[in-house]
Design a protein around this motif. Structure first.
Motif, PDB file in Angstrom:
ATOM      1  N   ARG A  57    -120.375 -53.987 149.356  1.00 23.05           N
ATOM      2  CA  ARG A  57    -119.274 -54.261 150.288  1.00 23.05           C
ATOM      3  C   ARG A  57    -119.634 -53.909 151.729  1.00 23.05           C
ATOM      4  O   ARG A  57    -118.895 -54.284 152.647  1.00 23.05           O
ATOM      5  CB  ARG A  57    -118.030 -53.467 149.876  1.00 23.05           C
ATOM      6  N   ALA A  58    -120.720 -53.171 151.903  1.00 27.42           N
ATOM      7  CA  ALA A  58    -121.112 -52.717 153.235  1.00 27.42           C
ATOM      8  C   ALA A  58    -122.590 -52.343 153.232  1.00 27.42           C
ATOM      9  O   ALA A  58    -123.180 -52.116 152.167  1.00 27.42           O
ATOM     10  CB  ALA A  58    -120.273 -51.493 153.642  1.00 27.42           C
ATOM     11  N   ARG A  59    -123.179 -52.314 154.416  1.00 27.56           N
ATOM     12  CA  ARG A  59    -124.495 -51.685 154.560  1.00 27.56           C
ATOM     13  C   ARG A  59    -124.300 -50.199 154.293  1.00 27.56           C
ATOM     14  O   ARG A  59    -123.278 -49.620 154.670  1.00 27.56           O
ATOM     15  CB  ARG A  59    -125.038 -51.836 155.988  1.00 27.56           C
ATOM     16  N   ILE A  60    -125.274 -49.557 153.683  1.00 25.97           N
ATOM     17  CA  ILE A  60    -125.172 -48.132 153.391  1.00 25.97           C
ATOM     18  C   ILE A  60    -126.310 -47.395 154.084  1.00 25.97           C
ATOM     19  O   ILE A  60    -127.480 -47.767 153.972  1.00 25.97           O
ATOM     20  CB  ILE A  60    -125.208 -47.868 151.882  1.00 25.97           C
ATOM     21  N   VAL A  61    -125.940 -46.350 154.809  1.00 25.50           N
ATOM     22  CA  VAL A  61    -126.892 -45.470 155.473  1.00 25.50           C
ATOM     23  C   VAL A  61    -126.543 -44.053 155.035  1.00 25.50           C
ATOM     24  O   VAL A  61    -125.361 -43.731 154.841  1.00 25.50           O
ATOM     25  CB  VAL A  61    -126.800 -45.603 157.010  1.00 25.50           C
ATOM     26  N   ARG A  62    -127.559 -43.217 154.880  1.00 26.24           N
ATOM     27  CA  ARG A  62    -127.316 -41.844 154.445  1.00 26.24           C
ATOM     28  C   ARG A  62    -127.804 -40.843 155.482  1.00 26.24           C
ATOM     29  O   ARG A  62    -128.783 -41.081 156.186  1.00 26.24           O
ATOM     30  CB  ARG A  62    -128.014 -41.569 153.109  1.00 26.24           C
ATOM     31  N   CYS A  63    -127.092 -39.718 155.559  1.00 23.77           N
ATOM     32  CA  CYS A  63    -127.549 -38.591 156.374  1.00 23.77           C
ATOM     33  C   CYS A  63    -127.021 -37.312 155.740  1.00 23.77           C
ATOM     34  O   CYS A  63    -126.187 -37.348 154.843  1.00 23.77           O
ATOM     35  CB  CYS A  63    -127.094 -38.725 157.827  1.00 23.77           C
ATOM     36  N   ASP A  64    -127.531 -36.190 156.201  1.00 25.41           N
ATOM     37  CA  ASP A  64    -127.098 -34.886 155.680  1.00 25.41           C
ATOM     38  C   ASP A  64    -126.667 -33.987 156.829  1.00 25.41           C
ATOM     39  O   ASP A  64    -127.056 -32.827 156.912  1.00 25.41           O
ATOM     40  CB  ASP A  64    -128.236 -34.230 154.884  1.00 25.41           C
ATOM     41  N   ALA A  65    -125.857 -34.515 157.699  1.00 22.53           N
ATOM     42  CA  ALA A  65    -125.471 -33.785 158.901  1.00 22.53           C
ATOM     43  C   ALA A  65    -124.226 -32.920 158.705  1.00 22.53           C
ATOM     44  O   ALA A  65    -124.071 -31.904 159.370  1.00 22.53           O
ATOM     45  CB  ALA A  65    -125.235 -34.759 160.047  1.00 22.53           C
TER      46      ALA A  65
END
Length: 200
Positions: A57-65
């Protein structure tokens, strides 16, 4: 200026109960927006099923901020660098939150303001669920909230900005709160045109 597309970024931290409704509203909004819309979900230290719910349903980006300002910035930084707007047209950036439900005209309204010359659009929000707040908080909020065109409210759930202006300003700062306020205030300091929209 001709706008050729819109990129929407949503920071998410363990919001599996809320995210589907947000994405539903964005899909309805995109369906009536006159240019293509791309949605990016930034999974910030998520341990729940938010990623699975966003997949497809969307582009997915990950971070651990564990930081909403950093998560918004990661989302926009993950987008392709816009080509020269003089040659290929301009892109518009918008951001909202996983607990928000945008109206169908949300992005079309922002584009209209941009075509009138706005570099930034700061809109209103409407709180529909006060169940986690005490009655006094609700009363104080409503008494102090101005919904007219003279408002100066800034909400990360309802901000739009041209890609050019966003890049020129250096984007969102990695702040745990008020990253939205800082961006708009920096835009004001830079002399950019701010449209104070009454759309929620």
């Amino acid at each position: 200026m001709r706008f050729v597309g819109i990129d929407v970024v949503i920071p998410v931290h363990d919001e599996q109960e809320l995210l589907p409704g947000c994405l539903d509203s964005l899909e309805a909004c995109a369906a009536v927006t006159p240019v293509p819309v791309t949605v990016t979900v930034v999974l910030d230290s998520c341990t729940d099923a938010s990623g699975s719910l966003a997949r497809g349903r969307a582009r997915i980006v990950r971070c651990d901020a564990r930081n909403v300002g950093a998560a918004r910035a990661v989302g926009f930084d993950s987008l392709p660098r816009p080509a020269s707007p003089q040659r290929s047209g301009q892109r518009w950036y918008a951001t909202t939150d996983a607990d928000s439900r945008v109206p169908p005209t949300w992005l079309a309204d922002q584009l209209a303001r941009a075509l009138d010359g706005a570099d930034v659009v700061a809109g209103l929000v409407e709180v529909t669920d006060w169940s986690e707040w005490n009655p006094d908080t609700r009363v104080r909020y409503l008494e102090g909230y101005r919904a007219g065109s003279d408002h100066r409210h800034i909400h990360g759930a309802n901000i739009g900005i041209s890609a050019r202006a966003y890049r020129d300003l250096g984007g969102f700062e990695p702040l745990p709160v008020h990253e939205d306020v800082r961006l708009v205030h920096r835009a004001e300091e830079a002399g950019l045109s701010i449209a104070w929209s009454t759309a929620t």
